[in-house]
Structure formats: C-alpha cells, structure tokens
Design a protein around this motif. Structure first.
Motif, PDB file in Angstrom:
ATOM      1  N   ASP A 259       1.268   7.186   7.179  1.00 57.97           N
ATOM      2  CA  ASP A 259       2.342   6.249   6.878  1.00 57.97           C
ATOM      3  C   ASP A 259       3.656   6.670   7.536  1.00 57.97           C
ATOM      4  OD1 ASP A 259       0.133   5.953   5.156  1.00 57.97           O
ATOM      5  OD2 ASP A 259       1.348   5.095   3.560  1.00 57.97           O
ATOM      6  N   HIS A 260       4.420   5.696   7.982  1.00 61.31           N
ATOM      7  CA  HIS A 260       5.710   5.821   8.703  1.00 61.31           C
ATOM      8  C   HIS A 260       5.488   5.827  10.221  1.00 61.31           C
ATOM      9  CE1 HIS A 260       8.494   6.155   5.376  1.00 61.31           C
ATOM     10  NE2 HIS A 260       7.767   7.101   4.830  1.00 61.31           N
ATOM     11  N   LEU A 261       5.146   7.032  10.803  1.00 64.92           N
ATOM     12  CA  LEU A 261       4.723   7.134  12.218  1.00 64.92           C
ATOM     13  C   LEU A 261       5.800   6.773  13.242  1.00 64.92           C
ATOM     14  CD1 LEU A 261       1.152   5.566  11.801  1.00 64.92           C
ATOM     15  CD2 LEU A 261       1.699   8.002  12.037  1.00 64.92           C
TER      16      LEU A 261
ATOM     17  N   ALA B 262       0.636   3.091  -6.117  1.00 66.26           N
ATOM     18  CA  ALA B 262       1.780   3.637  -6.844  1.00 66.26           C
ATOM     19  C   ALA B 262       1.675   5.158  -6.856  1.00 66.26           C
ATOM     20  CB  ALA B 262       1.812   3.098  -8.272  1.00 66.26           C
ATOM     21  N   LYS B 263       2.731   5.807  -6.361  1.00 67.29           N
ATOM     22  CA  LYS B 263       2.711   7.264  -6.254  1.00 67.29           C
ATOM     23  C   LYS B 263       3.482   7.906  -7.402  1.00 67.29           C
ATOM     24  CE  LYS B 263       3.231   6.677  -1.240  1.00 67.29           C
ATOM     25  NZ  LYS B 263       1.873   6.762  -0.747  1.00 67.29           N
ATOM     26  N   SER B 264       3.022   9.069  -7.797  1.00 72.80           N
ATOM     27  CA  SER B 264       3.861   9.952  -8.607  1.00 72.80           C
ATOM     28  C   SER B 264       4.791  10.663  -7.612  1.00 72.80           C
ATOM     29  CB  SER B 264       2.992  10.947  -9.368  1.00 72.80           C
ATOM     30  OG  SER B 264       2.378  11.842  -8.461  1.00 72.80           O
TER      31      SER B 264
ATOM     32  N   PRO C 220       0.791  -1.237   0.000  1.00 71.49           N
ATOM     33  CA  PRO C 220       0.000   0.000   0.000  1.00 71.49           C
ATOM     34  C   PRO C 220       0.822   1.285   0.000  1.00 71.49           C
ATOM     35  CG  PRO C 220       0.155  -0.842   2.226  1.00 71.49           C
ATOM     36  CD  PRO C 220       0.966  -1.782   1.359  1.00 71.49           C
ATOM     37  N   HIS C 221       2.134   1.191  -0.249  1.00 72.36           N
ATOM     38  CA  HIS C 221       2.948   2.424  -0.238  1.00 72.36           C
ATOM     39  C   HIS C 221       4.200   2.208  -1.093  1.00 72.36           C
ATOM     40  CE1 HIS C 221       4.472   6.085   2.189  1.00 72.36           C
ATOM     41  NE2 HIS C 221       5.395   5.839   1.268  1.00 72.36           N
ATOM     42  N   THR C 222       4.126   2.637  -2.351  1.00 76.98           N
ATOM     43  CA  THR C 222       5.324   2.561  -3.200  1.00 76.98           C
ATOM     44  C   THR C 222       5.499   3.863  -3.982  1.00 76.98           C
ATOM     45  OG1 THR C 222       4.478   1.798  -5.371  1.00 76.98           O
ATOM     46  CG2 THR C 222       4.748   0.113  -3.658  1.00 76.98           C
ATOM     47  N   HIS C 223       6.756   4.256  -4.111  1.00 79.68           N
ATOM     48  CA  HIS C 223       7.115   5.366  -5.005  1.00 79.68           C
ATOM     49  C   HIS C 223       7.561   4.695  -6.305  1.00 79.68           C
ATOM     50  CE1 HIS C 223       6.977   8.354  -1.697  1.00 79.68           C
ATOM     51  NE2 HIS C 223       7.255   7.275  -0.975  1.00 79.68           N
ATOM     52  N   PHE C 224       6.575   4.158  -6.996  1.00 75.10           N
ATOM     53  CA  PHE C 224       6.802   3.186  -8.075  1.00 75.10           C
ATOM     54  C   PHE C 224       7.451   3.793  -9.317  1.00 75.10           C
ATOM     55  CE2 PHE C 224       4.976   1.167 -11.904  1.00 75.10           C
ATOM     56  CZ  PHE C 224       5.457  -0.118 -11.757  1.00 75.10           C
TER      57      PHE C 224
ATOM     58  N   SER D 155       6.272  -1.413   1.444  1.00 74.41           N
ATOM     59  CA  SER D 155       7.712  -1.478   1.165  1.00 74.41           C
ATOM     60  C   SER D 155       8.387  -0.112   1.231  1.00 74.41           C
ATOM     61  CB  SER D 155       7.944  -2.064  -0.226  1.00 74.41           C
ATOM     62  OG  SER D 155       7.411  -1.188  -1.213  1.00 74.41           O
ATOM     63  N   ASP D 156       7.635   0.963   0.862  1.00 72.10           N
ATOM     64  CA  ASP D 156       8.240   2.276   0.621  1.00 72.10           C
ATOM     65  C   ASP D 156       9.228   2.219  -0.549  1.00 72.10           C
ATOM     66  OD1 ASP D 156       8.295   5.001   1.088  1.00 72.10           O
ATOM     67  OD2 ASP D 156       9.907   4.906   2.562  1.00 72.10           O
ATOM     68  N   LEU D 157       8.973   1.293  -1.479  1.00 73.70           N
ATOM     69  CA  LEU D 157       9.835   1.192  -2.667  1.00 73.70           C
ATOM     70  C   LEU D 157      10.125   2.579  -3.246  1.00 73.70           C
ATOM     71  CD1 LEU D 157      11.075  -0.137  -5.242  1.00 73.70           C
ATOM     72  CD2 LEU D 157       8.747  -0.348  -6.116  1.00 73.70           C
TER      73      LEU D 157
ATOM     74  N   ILE E 248      -1.038  10.407   4.030  1.00 76.75           N
ATOM     75  CA  ILE E 248      -0.019  11.345   4.514  1.00 76.75           C
ATOM     76  C   ILE E 248       1.229  10.614   4.993  1.00 76.75           C
ATOM     77  CG2 ILE E 248      -1.281  11.440   6.730  1.00 76.75           C
ATOM     78  CD1 ILE E 248      -0.167  14.265   7.125  1.00 76.75           C
ATOM     79  N   HIS E 249       2.402  11.118   4.585  1.00 73.37           N
ATOM     80  CA  HIS E 249       3.676  10.703   5.179  1.00 73.37           C
ATOM     81  C   HIS E 249       3.770  11.447   6.509  1.00 73.37           C
ATOM     82  CE1 HIS E 249       4.576   9.436   1.089  1.00 73.37           C
ATOM     83  NE2 HIS E 249       5.734   8.922   1.473  1.00 73.37           N
ATOM     84  N   ALA E 250       3.659  10.736   7.619  1.00 73.31           N
ATOM     85  CA  ALA E 250       3.449  11.404   8.906  1.00 73.31           C
ATOM     86  C   ALA E 250       4.493  11.009   9.941  1.00 73.31           C
ATOM     87  CB  ALA E 250       2.054  11.052   9.436  1.00 73.31           C
TER      88      ALA E 250
END
Ligand SMILES: [Zn+2]
Length: 424
Positions: A276-278, A152-154, A83-87, A328-330, A253-255
């Motif tokens: 996300d992160h926390l 997948a994030k831009s 649920p979290h990739t900088h693809f 993953s935070d890919l 949010i990256h928090a």
C-alpha cells in the motif's frame, strides 16, 4: 411460466456497473478500464444474495420483486470497499494541519511526539465504550457515503491490551452491522515512546507475544507493518510479516511511501496480499509484485494531506499489469470517510479513468481484503451489497466531487440508506 418471486429488484438503472468477471483474479491492465456498464439494468436479490443481473426486461421476464426500487436516471454499482483504513482511533489532530501548512513533514511531526503518538495517547485514554461509540458513528458515516465493507486496522494502542481493545471494537461493530469490517493487526504502526531507543525489543515483543495472542483469539485476518525509513525498516518488517504468517495472518505492508526502501520487493518476497502507498516503488519491485500476485493499494488522499508533490504512478503500475485497488487511508491525519472522493482524487491526481477507479474501489479492493469470492461485483451468487447514486452516468464518480451522491445503499439485500439517510 410463472415468474420467480424474490425479495427485491432494483430496476431501470440508467447504468448498472457490474464489475463482474474478475472474482477469481483481479482486473489488470486494460481490463481495469472495462467494468461492464449495462443500460436499463436490473438486479434481483433474494435472501441477501444476488439471483439475477441483466437488462430490466430480461430480469423481469423471470422474476418479480416483493419490493421494487426504480433506479431511473440513476446508476448502480457494487457497494464500495475501502481496503485500507486506520479505523479505530480516539481524538483528533486538527492543530497539525497548521504545522503542515508551515512546512513540517510527517516524520518531523512524529519525532516531536505528535502524529501517531498523539493519537496513541488519546486512544489508550479512551474507555472501551467511548471508543466504541466514536467508531460506531464513524462506521455510519462510511456507510452513508456508499461503502459497505472496509478493512480496519488497529495500531493506535501499541500495547497488547490496547491493541486487543481496538480489535475487539472492530469485531463488535462488524457483528452489529450493517457495515462489514475485516480486521488487521497493526501493532507495528509506530514505535511507542516507551520503546523509543529499543526498537528491536519492541519488534521481539510483537513477534513473540502479541501476534500469537491476537491470532489465537481470532481477532485479525491480516498483519500489517509500517515499513518506513527510521520506523520499521526492511529486516524488522520481514520478521513481523513472517511471524504473522506463521500464526495464520496474511501479510499487508505500508510500502515505499516516503522513501524508496524496497517495500515493494519485500511485499513480493513474503507474498503479501497487498502493498500500500508505493509512491517510491521501484520498477523491479513492481515487476516482482506482478509475478507474486501482490495488489497495489493506492491511497491518493495520503500525499494530499501530507502536502506532498508526489503521488503513486498509477499509470506505470497499471501498465506493469499489477492490479490496483484504491483506499482512503482514513486516519486522524487523513480524515476521509468517503470513497467517492478517493475515486475523484484517483482521477485528478493519479490520472486513472473513472472506470479504472471504480474497479479499483470494488472488485480489486475485494481482492485486497481476500473477499472477492463474496463481494465486490454485481453477479449472481454474490452478497447483495449495492449502492445507488443519484447521477445519470458512472463518470460522475470522479468528475463531480465534494457532495455525497449516494441515494440508496443496500447491504446484504436490505436497504440501509434511503434518500441519503440511514434507515437501519
Ligand atoms: Zn495506512
């Protein structure tokens, strides 16, 4: 009575891990430790949809398969969801590993024009076809490791045109399959060098022009922001997420990754789908997240690759009954395409059990991308996205790491990976 003929049956799984019963609301607290494990399990699939789940004898009493896969001495899980990739990115940053080894921190590398901004340069420079081919290959690697859907994030374009280029590639790869992608607009990933002392102008542009354009074109489901000290702080993050909401984009949010800025509280305030992160989330923030139904997406490879000593306090977050998902935070600074390793890191560094980590990488991850009604568990009516691992016990996920344990991947009812190789 004649048995119903179906397309595919996976049978005799040593363990079938269903993760079922949490499609309406995510698993929290002690429920996260109980993913339902059926011995000698079977799952019947027809027309891409799961039609029966149970012990092999029960399923075979009523169904016969055109194709049967014997999963003896193997385990079957829902296809993993990341649920979290900088693809979408071009290039690489292997030289930064040495800087990190010598003690440079994330924000220091960023301030020296490295980090995200280096990748922004490479991603803008790549043609659309080059970037597509890079990302296509990446999508295949992800699938080979048992993940069937990703967010997948831009966020490496940072101009309207380059952000749209990234989001269009996400759409194209999703449409081609087999990997499914859910798109997130992350124009607020970093402040591009051309706006370095004009943050508010950049934020205005994102809110007033980019978000309406991206949403209008139907290129994103979520709007995310890198909420961090010295980047987008609370007021800017709030504006961006509220603008996204007005345009129909759900907030993420990256928090509180590097500094206790109040990201968890903001996530609750704006009704974010996930925070996300926390790593530095406050107790009050976690309590507010619980009340607001915000999912905590934990990314244990991020502090690992940043060489931090601190990790998110998963035990506390689970005790607060905040649902936990794992990603993953890919990205070019955390180049990890394998949710099996994320699960292992969650066990060894976050002290989550393998059962909790599997729930977090399947049904809770599905909630974190608002897809829990159709994927994330093995239950009747859901899409047949399944992974077969060549291990005899689900606890091998976590315990054994560094090798790819995937035997087969089924996507939409079709076998797309066999003996660890792509066949699609
Ligand atoms: Zn991220």
């Amino acid at each position: 009575m004649a048995r119903k003929k179906v397309g595919l049956i996976i049978l005799h799984a040593k363990q079938l891990v269903t993760a079922r019963g949490h499609s309406h609301t995510p698993a929290v607290g002690s429920d996260m430790d109980d993913p339902e494990v059926l011995d000698d399990g079977a799952v019947a699939v027809d027309d891409g949809t799961i039609v029966a789940v149970g012990r092999t004898g029960e399923v075979l009493a009523e169904h016969s398969g055109t194709v049967n896969i014997d999963a003896s001495n193997r385990i079957v899980t829902p296809g993993f969801i990341d649920p979290h990739t900088h693809f979408v990115f071009a290039g690489s940053r292997e030289t930064e590993l040495e800087l990190k080894i010598k003690g440079a921190g994330y924000l220091e590398i960023l301030q020296r024009g490295g980090g995200i901004l280096h990748t922004v340069h490479d991603t803008r420079a790549a043609s659309k076809i080059q970037l597509f081919q890079t990302c296509k290959k990446r999508s295949e690697n992800i699938l080979l490791h048992g993940t069937t859907t990703i967010e997948a994030k831009s966020g490496y374009g940072l101009t309207l045109e380059d952000e749209i280029k990234s989001l269009e590639i996400i759409k194209q790869i999703d449409e081609q399959g087999p990997l499914s992608l859910v798109p997130t607009f992350l124009g607020a990933h970093a402040i591009p060098s051309e706006y370095q002392i004009r943050t508010s102008e950049y934020v205005n542009q994102i809110c007033d022009d980019w978000i309406p354009e991206v949403a209008g074109r139907g290129l994103a489901r979520f709007c995310d922001v890198f909420c961090e000290k010295g980047v987008f702080e609370i007021a800017d993050s709030r504006r961006i997420l509220e603008s996204g909401k007005r345009a129909g984009l759900l907030p993420k949010i990256h928090a509180d990754e590097l500094y206790p800025l109040g990201g968890a509280e903001l996530a609750a305030e704006v009704g974010a789908v996930s925070a996300d992160h926390l790593l530095y989330a406050s107790d009050a923030g976690l309590e507010q997240m619980k009340q607001a139904g915000v999912i905590a997406t934990l990314l244990p490879a991020a502090p690992l690759t940043l060489m931090l000593d601190r990790y998110a306090d998963a035990r506390k977050i689970i005790a607060h009954e905040v649902p936990v998902a794992l990603g993953s935070d890919l990205s070019p600074s955390c180049w990890l395409e394998n949710q099996q390793l994320v699960i292992a890191l969650a066990c060894y560094k976050l002290k989550m059990t393998p059962a909790e980590a599997i729930i977090a990488a399947t049904i809770n991850a599905a909630h974190a991308i608002r897809k829990a009604h159709e994927i994330g568990s093995i239950e009747v009516g859901k899409k047949a996205d399944l992974t077969v691992f060549d291990v005899p016990d689900f606890r091998f996920l976590g315990y054994r790491f560094g090798t790819n344990m995937v035997d087969r991947v089924v996507k939409n009812g079709k076998v797309v990976v066999e003996n660890g190789r792509l066949i699609a």
